[in-house]
Design a protein around this motif. Sequence first.
Motif, PDB file in Angstrom:
ATOM      1  N   SER A   1       0.834  -1.209   0.000  1.00  0.00           N
ATOM      2  CA  SER A   1       0.000   0.000   0.000  1.00  0.00           C
ATOM      3  C   SER A   1       0.863   1.250   0.000  1.00  0.00           C
ATOM      4  O   SER A   1       0.354   2.361  -0.181  1.00  0.00           O
ATOM      5  CB  SER A   1      -0.892   0.038   1.247  1.00  0.00           C
ATOM      6  N   HIS A   2       2.162   1.100   0.229  1.00  0.00           N
ATOM      7  CA  HIS A   2       3.068   2.262   0.285  1.00  0.00           C
ATOM      8  C   HIS A   2       4.149   2.048  -0.796  1.00  0.00           C
ATOM      9  O   HIS A   2       3.825   1.899  -1.962  1.00  0.00           O
ATOM     10  CB  HIS A   2       3.613   2.346   1.720  1.00  0.00           C
TER      11      HIS A   2
ATOM     12  N   ALA B   1       4.337  -0.597  -3.784  1.00  0.00           N
ATOM     13  CA  ALA B   1       3.433  -0.529  -4.939  1.00  0.00           C
ATOM     14  C   ALA B   1       4.183  -0.361  -6.260  1.00  0.00           C
ATOM     15  O   ALA B   1       3.654  -0.734  -7.312  1.00  0.00           O
ATOM     16  CB  ALA B   1       2.439   0.618  -4.756  1.00  0.00           C
TER      17      ALA B   1
ATOM     18  N   ARG C   1      -7.117  -4.170  -7.055  1.00  0.00           N
ATOM     19  CA  ARG C   1      -6.849  -2.732  -7.181  1.00  0.00           C
ATOM     20  C   ARG C   1      -5.793  -2.532  -8.256  1.00  0.00           C
ATOM     21  O   ARG C   1      -4.944  -3.397  -8.456  1.00  0.00           O
ATOM     22  CB  ARG C   1      -6.312  -2.177  -5.865  1.00  0.00           C
ATOM     23  N   ILE C   2      -5.825  -1.363  -8.906  1.00  0.00           N
ATOM     24  CA  ILE C   2      -4.735  -1.031  -9.824  1.00  0.00           C
ATOM     25  C   ILE C   2      -3.600  -0.501  -8.967  1.00  0.00           C
ATOM     26  O   ILE C   2      -3.735   0.545  -8.318  1.00  0.00           O
ATOM     27  CB  ILE C   2      -5.164   0.025 -10.867  1.00  0.00           C
TER      28      ILE C   2
ATOM     29  N   GLY D   1      -0.405   1.424  -7.907  1.00  0.00           N
ATOM     30  CA  GLY D   1       0.144   2.671  -8.432  1.00  0.00           C
ATOM     31  C   GLY D   1      -0.946   3.702  -8.703  1.00  0.00           C
ATOM     32  O   GLY D   1      -0.662   4.773  -9.243  1.00  0.00           O
ATOM     33  N   ILE D   2      -2.183   3.364  -8.341  1.00  0.00           N
ATOM     34  CA  ILE D   2      -3.282   4.338  -8.491  1.00  0.00           C
ATOM     35  C   ILE D   2      -3.942   4.518  -7.130  1.00  0.00           C
ATOM     36  O   ILE D   2      -4.100   3.557  -6.375  1.00  0.00           O
ATOM     37  CB  ILE D   2      -4.291   3.880  -9.573  1.00  0.00           C
ATOM     38  N   GLY D   3      -4.311   5.759  -6.812  1.00  0.00           N
ATOM     39  CA  GLY D   3      -4.961   6.076  -5.541  1.00  0.00           C
ATOM     40  C   GLY D   3      -3.960   6.591  -4.529  1.00  0.00           C
ATOM     41  O   GLY D   3      -2.763   6.273  -4.596  1.00  0.00           O
TER      42      GLY D   3
ATOM     43  N   ARG E   1      -3.874   8.411  -0.269  1.00  0.00           N
ATOM     44  CA  ARG E   1      -4.595   8.921   0.895  1.00  0.00           C
ATOM     45  C   ARG E   1      -4.758  10.444   0.830  1.00  0.00           C
ATOM     46  O   ARG E   1      -5.790  10.992   1.202  1.00  0.00           O
ATOM     47  CB  ARG E   1      -3.860   8.518   2.174  1.00  0.00           C
TER      48      ARG E   1
ATOM     49  N   TYR F   1     -16.136   4.801 -11.578  1.00  0.00           N
ATOM     50  CA  TYR F   1     -15.673   4.358 -10.243  1.00  0.00           C
ATOM     51  C   TYR F   1     -14.434   5.145  -9.837  1.00  0.00           C
ATOM     52  O   TYR F   1     -14.330   5.636  -8.705  1.00  0.00           O
ATOM     53  CB  TYR F   1     -15.365   2.855 -10.316  1.00  0.00           C
TER      54      TYR F   1
ATOM     55  N   ARG G   1     -14.201   8.437  -7.016  1.00  0.00           N
ATOM     56  CA  ARG G   1     -13.302   8.300  -5.850  1.00  0.00           C
ATOM     57  C   ARG G   1     -12.029   9.129  -5.981  1.00  0.00           C
ATOM     58  O   ARG G   1     -11.157   9.064  -5.121  1.00  0.00           O
ATOM     59  CB  ARG G   1     -12.961   6.830  -5.642  1.00  0.00           C
TER      60      ARG G   1
ATOM     61  N   LEU H   1      -9.428   8.828  -7.971  1.00  0.00           N
ATOM     62  CA  LEU H   1      -8.261   7.946  -7.979  1.00  0.00           C
ATOM     63  C   LEU H   1      -7.415   8.242  -9.220  1.00  0.00           C
ATOM     64  O   LEU H   1      -7.878   8.079 -10.344  1.00  0.00           O
ATOM     65  CB  LEU H   1      -8.713   6.479  -7.990  1.00  0.00           C
TER      66      LEU H   1
ATOM     67  N   ASN I   1      -0.344   7.500  -8.882  1.00  0.00           N
ATOM     68  CA  ASN I   1       0.548   8.089  -7.883  1.00  0.00           C
ATOM     69  C   ASN I   1       2.004   7.915  -8.313  1.00  0.00           C
ATOM     70  O   ASN I   1       2.275   7.401  -9.416  1.00  0.00           O
ATOM     71  CB  ASN I   1       0.263   7.490  -6.496  1.00  0.00           C
TER      72      ASN I   1
ATOM     73  N   ASP J   1       4.260   5.862  -7.707  1.00  0.00           N
ATOM     74  CA  ASP J   1       4.769   4.523  -7.987  1.00  0.00           C
ATOM     75  C   ASP J   1       4.405   4.031  -9.384  1.00  0.00           C
ATOM     76  O   ASP J   1       5.009   3.081  -9.882  1.00  0.00           O
ATOM     77  CB  ASP J   1       4.235   3.531  -6.941  1.00  0.00           C
TER      78      ASP J   1
HETATM   79  N1  ACO Z   1      -7.790   0.557  -7.492  1.00  0.00           N
HETATM   80  C1  ACO Z   1      -9.135   0.401  -7.342  1.00  0.00           C
HETATM   81  N2  ACO Z   1      -9.843   0.959  -6.339  1.00  0.00           N
HETATM   82  C2  ACO Z   1      -9.175   1.692  -5.442  1.00  0.00           C
HETATM   83  C3  ACO Z   1      -7.784   1.892  -5.529  1.00  0.00           C
HETATM   84  C4  ACO Z   1      -7.101   1.284  -6.606  1.00  0.00           C
HETATM   85  N3  ACO Z   1      -5.788   1.422  -6.732  1.00  0.00           N
HETATM   86  N4  ACO Z   1      -7.375   2.660  -4.499  1.00  0.00           N
HETATM   87  C5  ACO Z   1      -8.463   2.943  -3.771  1.00  0.00           C
HETATM   88  N5  ACO Z   1      -9.558   2.370  -4.344  1.00  0.00           N
HETATM   89  C6  ACO Z   1     -10.942   2.497  -3.874  1.00  0.00           C
HETATM   90  C7  ACO Z   1     -11.211   1.640  -2.657  1.00  0.00           C
HETATM   91  O1  ACO Z   1     -11.667   0.361  -3.029  1.00  0.00           O
HETATM   92  C8  ACO Z   1     -12.238   2.452  -1.922  1.00  0.00           C
HETATM   93  O2  ACO Z   1     -13.475   2.246  -2.542  1.00  0.00           O
HETATM   94  P1  ACO Z   1     -14.828   2.225  -1.613  1.00  0.00           P
HETATM   95  O3  ACO Z   1     -14.956   3.626  -1.080  1.00  0.00           O
HETATM   96  O4  ACO Z   1     -15.917   1.848  -2.566  1.00  0.00           O
HETATM   97  O5  ACO Z   1     -14.604   1.206  -0.530  1.00  0.00           O
HETATM   98  C9  ACO Z   1     -11.838   3.894  -2.200  1.00  0.00           C
HETATM   99  O6  ACO Z   1     -11.122   3.859  -3.448  1.00  0.00           O
HETATM  100  C10 ACO Z   1     -10.932   4.495  -1.133  1.00  0.00           C
HETATM  101  O7  ACO Z   1      -9.872   3.589  -0.870  1.00  0.00           O
HETATM  102  P2  ACO Z   1      -9.174   3.420   0.531  1.00  0.00           P
HETATM  103  O8  ACO Z   1      -8.386   2.161   0.541  1.00  0.00           O
HETATM  104  O9  ACO Z   1     -10.163   3.617   1.648  1.00  0.00           O
HETATM  105  O10 ACO Z   1      -8.230   4.707   0.533  1.00  0.00           O
HETATM  106  P3  ACO Z   1      -6.934   4.919   1.387  1.00  0.00           P
HETATM  107  O11 ACO Z   1      -6.711   6.367   1.462  1.00  0.00           O
HETATM  108  O12 ACO Z   1      -6.992   4.164   2.682  1.00  0.00           O
HETATM  109  O13 ACO Z   1      -5.851   4.159   0.476  1.00  0.00           O
HETATM  110  C11 ACO Z   1      -4.141   3.605  -0.990  1.00  0.00           C
HETATM  111  C12 ACO Z   1      -4.903   4.745  -0.294  1.00  0.00           C
HETATM  112  C13 ACO Z   1      -3.738   2.529   0.021  1.00  0.00           C
HETATM  113  C14 ACO Z   1      -2.887   4.190  -1.609  1.00  0.00           C
HETATM  114  C15 ACO Z   1      -5.039   2.977  -2.075  1.00  0.00           C
HETATM  115  O14 ACO Z   1      -5.404   3.953  -3.038  1.00  0.00           O
HETATM  116  C16 ACO Z   1      -4.379   1.782  -2.772  1.00  0.00           C
HETATM  117  O15 ACO Z   1      -4.463   0.651  -2.265  1.00  0.00           O
HETATM  118  N6  ACO Z   1      -3.701   2.029  -3.958  1.00  0.00           N
HETATM  119  C17 ACO Z   1      -2.937   0.970  -4.597  1.00  0.00           C
HETATM  120  C18 ACO Z   1      -1.593   0.797  -3.904  1.00  0.00           C
HETATM  121  C19 ACO Z   1      -0.653   1.972  -4.178  1.00  0.00           C
HETATM  122  O16 ACO Z   1      -0.490   2.411  -5.291  1.00  0.00           O
HETATM  123  N7  ACO Z   1       0.012   2.430  -3.121  1.00  0.00           N
HETATM  124  C20 ACO Z   1       1.027   3.484  -3.229  1.00  0.00           C
HETATM  125  C21 ACO Z   1       0.537   4.789  -2.680  1.00  0.00           C
HETATM  126  S1  ACO Z   1       1.734   6.079  -2.973  1.00  0.00           S
HETATM  127  C22 ACO Z   1       2.921   5.792  -1.828  1.00  0.00           C
HETATM  128  O17 ACO Z   1       2.692   5.277  -0.768  1.00  0.00           O
HETATM  129  C23 ACO Z   1       4.291   6.093  -2.182  1.00  0.00           C
END
Ligand code: ACO
Length: 380
Positions: free
Chosen positions: A220-221, A224, A255-256, A258-260, A262, A306, A310, A312, A315, A317
């Motif tokens: 998640s950090h 990714a 999940r994709i 590298g997308i999304g 906090r 979707y 949200r 998304l 990011n 990564d």
């Molecule tokens: N693909 C699909 N759906 C996603 C994704 C994704 N990558 N990321 C978040 N969502 C959705 C979740 O399912 C959730 O949907 P819901 O509201 O219907 O339940 C909503 O978006 C919010 O997601 P959360 O997990 O609650 O958001 P949070 O802020 O806790 O998470 C995170 C952020 C962990 C980065 C998340 O976006 C994720 O898992 N991304 C993929 C892993 C990633 O790329 N991590 C690197 C982050 S950058 C860094 O740390 C250097």
Amino acid sequence: MAEPVKKGLEGIVVAESRTSLVNGQEGKLVYQGYPIETLAENALFEEVVFLLWNERLPNRAELENLRSAIAQGAVLPQGIIDQMKTYPKNSNPMAVLRTVVSALAFYDPDSEDNGVEANRRKAIRLTGQITTACAAWNRIRKGQEPVGPRADLNLAQNFVYMLEGKGPDQTASDAINVYLVLLAEHGMNASTFASRVTVATGSDMHSGIVSGIGTLKGPSHGGANAEAMNMFLEIGDPSNVANWFKTNIKEGDRRIMGIGHRIYKALDPRAAILEEHARLLAESSGNLKWFQIAKQLADTARADSYFIERKLYPNVDYYSAIVLYTLNIDVDMFTPLFAMSRVAGWSAHVMEQFANNRLIRPDVTYTGPMDLPWVPVDQR
Ligand code: ACO
């Protein structure tokens, strides 16, 4: 009445910091007043390190002093090299880095000194040594002798030189430099928070950096970036993107990677810069396939309700995976490269925490049972 639980500490402000500003709504990142775009275009990684540790840019002599101190401090003690040669060759490189940094404390003359000057010296040594350890592990696990750092090179050049044992190639070290600049610091992210929690107990710099590495490892950090590349490899060809998205994301529960984010609810500004670098590197390498897969997948997601609802976006990564893969870096080394850069931010925060410390100790709401009678062990 119990306080409402803020799961994931979302929105909780735990410190004041001068290191960086992350504006998630507008997609802006600023280190000590300088927009990330300006730094990515102009700065040597060492200039950013100086900036983060001193709250201003260095003059030429200061920059050369820091570059040289990092290069000279980057040498690994022989005991560390000997120990690394005994590790299982298939070990996770982040686990290796976590162990190496912990063991480096045994050899560091300042390891138990938390004074301002000692912390500065440790931060300099660790910044160099983490890079050397990454390059050394990649050689050791392939049965090659590690190559030590050169005192005349900057950190990005030294990494490329120590990894390949020759060069360093200018295009590769320039691209690594930009990558290092972009990932050096990012507010109160999970690994930086872990570093600060650790040293807030009065522990030490090495322990704080070990906490940061262990936390960065998660998918998640920082983990990714490798997961994103594994996903692009799984997709395999731009023509498979639509079907992969439908099967795994729309109809599946993946999940994709590298997308999304906090904090970012707009495009991560680092992703925009890395996308351009990924494209240029892919074009000059003559292999555009991985960039095209990434771009098509991002465009598909960004057109989907979707992901739009949200907020998304790719990011840091996401496209960094393409940059590093195009530079022929092994996929499981991507996250260690992140650590090579982020040690600058972790150590800046460790020093900031020490300068104005208070134990970090949140609370929980207890939801377990109460007043249970004691039952002797053979009656349970
Ligand atoms: N693909 C699909 N759906 C996603 C994704 C994704 N990558 N990321 C978040 N969502 C959705 C979740 O399912 C959730 O949907 P819901 O509201 O219907 O339940 C909503 O978006 C919010 O997601 P959360 O997990 O609650 O958001 P949070 O802020 O806790 O998470 C995170 C952020 C962990 C980065 C998340 O976006 C994720 O898992 N991304 C993929 C892993 C990633 O790329 N991590 C690197 C982050 S950058 C860094 O740390 C250097």
